[in-house]
Design a protein around this motif. Sequence first.
Motif, PDB file in Angstrom:
ATOM      1  N   GLU A 145      33.562   5.628  28.360  1.00 38.05           N
ATOM      2  CA  GLU A 145      34.487   5.698  29.486  1.00 38.05           C
ATOM      3  C   GLU A 145      35.848   5.119  29.084  1.00 38.05           C
ATOM      4  N   GLN A 146      36.914   5.676  29.611  1.00 36.11           N
ATOM      5  CA  GLN A 146      38.250   5.131  29.358  1.00 36.11           C
ATOM      6  C   GLN A 146      38.510   3.892  30.205  1.00 36.11           C
ATOM      7  N   ASP A 147      37.876   3.837  31.389  1.00 44.90           N
ATOM      8  CA  ASP A 147      38.106   2.732  32.320  1.00 44.90           C
ATOM      9  C   ASP A 147      36.965   1.730  32.213  1.00 44.90           C
ATOM     10  N   MET A 148      37.184   0.636  31.488  1.00 46.37           N
ATOM     11  CA  MET A 148      36.156  -0.390  31.326  1.00 46.37           C
ATOM     12  C   MET A 148      36.229  -1.462  32.409  1.00 46.37           C
ATOM     13  N   GLU A 149      37.210  -1.351  33.292  1.00 49.90           N
ATOM     14  CA  GLU A 149      37.320  -2.318  34.392  1.00 49.90           C
ATOM     15  C   GLU A 149      36.314  -2.009  35.491  1.00 49.90           C
ATOM     16  N   ALA A 150      35.929  -0.736  35.611  1.00 48.88           N
ATOM     17  CA  ALA A 150      34.987  -0.329  36.652  1.00 48.88           C
ATOM     18  C   ALA A 150      33.559  -0.612  36.212  1.00 48.88           C
ATOM     19  N   PRO A 151      32.659  -0.885  37.168  1.00 45.29           N
ATOM     20  CA  PRO A 151      31.267  -1.161  36.821  1.00 45.29           C
ATOM     21  C   PRO A 151      30.473   0.121  36.593  1.00 45.29           C
ATOM     22  N   ILE A 152      29.233  -0.052  36.183  1.00 45.01           N
ATOM     23  CA  ILE A 152      28.236   1.009  36.158  1.00 45.01           C
ATOM     24  C   ILE A 152      27.318   0.789  37.349  1.00 45.01           C
ATOM     25  N   VAL A 153      27.023   1.845  38.095  1.00 46.09           N
ATOM     26  CA  VAL A 153      26.090   1.763  39.223  1.00 46.09           C
ATOM     27  C   VAL A 153      24.933   2.719  38.948  1.00 46.09           C
ATOM     28  N   SER A 154      23.711   2.188  38.946  1.00 44.66           N
ATOM     29  CA  SER A 154      22.522   2.954  38.576  1.00 44.66           C
ATOM     30  C   SER A 154      21.526   2.988  39.729  1.00 44.66           C
ATOM     31  N   VAL A 155      21.233   4.191  40.240  1.00 46.39           N
ATOM     32  CA  VAL A 155      20.322   4.380  41.378  1.00 46.39           C
ATOM     33  C   VAL A 155      18.998   4.932  40.863  1.00 46.39           C
ATOM     34  N   SER A 156      17.898   4.286  41.234  1.00 49.79           N
ATOM     35  CA  SER A 156      16.567   4.720  40.813  1.00 49.79           C
ATOM     36  C   SER A 156      15.842   5.432  41.945  1.00 49.79           C
ATOM     37  N   LEU A 157      15.267   6.597  41.645  1.00 48.01           N
ATOM     38  CA  LEU A 157      14.455   7.344  42.601  1.00 48.01           C
ATOM     39  C   LEU A 157      13.159   7.775  41.909  1.00 48.01           C
ATOM     40  N   GLY A 158      12.094   7.870  42.687  1.00 50.31           N
ATOM     41  CA  GLY A 158      10.835   8.365  42.133  1.00 50.31           C
ATOM     42  C   GLY A 158       9.999   7.283  41.487  1.00 50.31           C
ATOM     43  N   LEU A 159       9.349   7.611  40.382  1.00 49.06           N
ATOM     44  CA  LEU A 159       8.433   6.682  39.722  1.00 49.06           C
ATOM     45  C   LEU A 159       9.119   5.373  39.339  1.00 49.06           C
ATOM     46  N   PRO A 160       8.382   4.271  39.357  1.00 47.33           N
ATOM     47  CA  PRO A 160       8.956   3.002  38.920  1.00 47.33           C
ATOM     48  C   PRO A 160       9.218   2.999  37.421  1.00 47.33           C
ATOM     49  N   ALA A 161      10.044   2.060  36.994  1.00 52.83           N
ATOM     50  CA  ALA A 161      10.392   1.954  35.575  1.00 52.83           C
ATOM     51  C   ALA A 161      10.641   0.497  35.224  1.00 52.83           C
ATOM     52  N   THR A 162      10.709   0.230  33.945  1.00 55.77           N
ATOM     53  CA  THR A 162      11.112  -1.085  33.450  1.00 55.77           C
ATOM     54  C   THR A 162      12.477  -0.942  32.807  1.00 55.77           C
ATOM     55  N   PHE A 163      13.469  -1.555  33.439  1.00 57.57           N
ATOM     56  CA  PHE A 163      14.842  -1.529  32.944  1.00 57.57           C
ATOM     57  C   PHE A 163      15.009  -2.641  31.923  1.00 57.57           C
ATOM     58  N   LEU A 164      15.530  -2.300  30.772  1.00 56.32           N
ATOM     59  CA  LEU A 164      15.734  -3.262  29.696  1.00 56.32           C
ATOM     60  C   LEU A 164      17.214  -3.645  29.668  1.00 56.32           C
ATOM     61  N   PHE A 165      17.488  -4.927  29.852  1.00 62.90           N
ATOM     62  CA  PHE A 165      18.871  -5.392  29.917  1.00 62.90           C
ATOM     63  C   PHE A 165      19.078  -6.438  28.836  1.00 62.90           C
ATOM     64  N   GLY A 166      19.851  -6.056  27.826  1.00 65.73           N
ATOM     65  CA  GLY A 166      20.042  -6.927  26.673  1.00 65.73           C
ATOM     66  C   GLY A 166      21.366  -7.649  26.686  1.00 65.73           C
ATOM     67  N   GLY A 167      21.848  -7.952  25.478  1.00 64.28           N
ATOM     68  CA  GLY A 167      23.077  -8.702  25.342  1.00 64.28           C
ATOM     69  C   GLY A 167      24.201  -7.870  24.762  1.00 64.28           C
ATOM     70  N   ALA A 168      25.182  -8.553  24.196  1.00 65.24           N
ATOM     71  CA  ALA A 168      26.333  -7.869  23.629  1.00 65.24           C
ATOM     72  C   ALA A 168      26.008  -7.226  22.285  1.00 65.24           C
ATOM     73  N   GLU A 169      24.917  -7.663  21.651  1.00 70.52           N
ATOM     74  CA  GLU A 169      24.475  -7.101  20.380  1.00 70.52           C
ATOM     75  C   GLU A 169      23.092  -6.490  20.559  1.00 70.52           C
ATOM     76  N   ARG A 170      22.797  -5.456  19.811  1.00 68.48           N
ATOM     77  CA  ARG A 170      21.502  -4.778  19.945  1.00 68.48           C
ATOM     78  C   ARG A 170      20.322  -5.723  19.674  1.00 68.48           C
ATOM     79  N   ARG A 171      20.530  -6.681  18.793  1.00 68.70           N
ATOM     80  CA  ARG A 171      19.441  -7.581  18.401  1.00 68.70           C
ATOM     81  C   ARG A 171      19.217  -8.726  19.392  1.00 68.70           C
ATOM     82  N   ASP A 172      20.071  -8.850  20.409  1.00 71.71           N
ATOM     83  CA  ASP A 172      19.950  -9.949  21.375  1.00 71.71           C
ATOM     84  C   ASP A 172      18.672  -9.808  22.204  1.00 71.71           C
ATOM     85  N   PRO A 173      18.159 -10.923  22.741  1.00 71.42           N
ATOM     86  CA  PRO A 173      16.968 -10.862  23.605  1.00 71.42           C
ATOM     87  C   PRO A 173      17.183  -9.915  24.786  1.00 71.42           C
ATOM     88  N   VAL A 174      16.092  -9.317  25.260  1.00 75.94           N
ATOM     89  CA  VAL A 174      16.147  -8.313  26.324  1.00 75.94           C
ATOM     90  C   VAL A 174      15.370  -8.791  27.543  1.00 75.94           C
TER      91      VAL A 174
END
Length: 210
Positions: A133-162
């Motif tokens: 995205e060109q606009d990094m000031e705006a957030p990301i909004v994520s809407v879940s529908l249907g089957l449940p899921a496990t959202f993985l939320f990590g850090g600034a680096e791929r190797r960071d804890p999740v």
Amino acid sequence: MHGKDRKPLAVIEEGAMILRGWALADAEPILFGVEQGLLQSGLRQMLTPGGKKMSVAMSNCGAWGWVSDRRGYRYVSKDPETGQPWPEIPAALFRIAQTAAAKAGFAHFIPDACLVNVYVPGARMSLHQDKDEQDMEAPIVSVSLGLPATFLFGGAERRDPVKRIDVEHGDVLVWGGPARLRYHGIAPIKMGDHPLLGARRMNLTLRKAR
């Protein structure tokens, strides 16, 4: 979190929040609007730049649509498969995205892109950053529908804890500010049957692309 442990609003970290059931009352009109759009721009399994087919079926709505192929990741104003503009973001979904963003501390969010992801059991999304995205000031909004899921939320680096966060039908995640470029993904979807979507999970991710 399940049952009585599911707090309506929970801060994940600075800039990131989950709003439990925020889209529940509007789930059916949102789903109807998205499915109407999919009649115009159907789901497809895109290729990564390396040529690997993604396990998640995707499409878009809004002024801009995110695509991936051997040329790379990017936003385009027209569906490459039809040559036509992407369908509009359904009004109910647009409203939910704005109110959820405001509740999370991001007022005046005006999304111009919505990535439609449809998962079947076994499908997953590897850890990645939303950085096209060109606009990094705006957030990301994520809407879940249907089957449940496990959202993985990590850090600034791929190797960071999740962090592993259970998301269910109607839940909305918002992240921006200091959390905007956190790595995130979805663990493989488990078998199930949802009253509205059957053996599917639909994730609607709204962004300000331009």
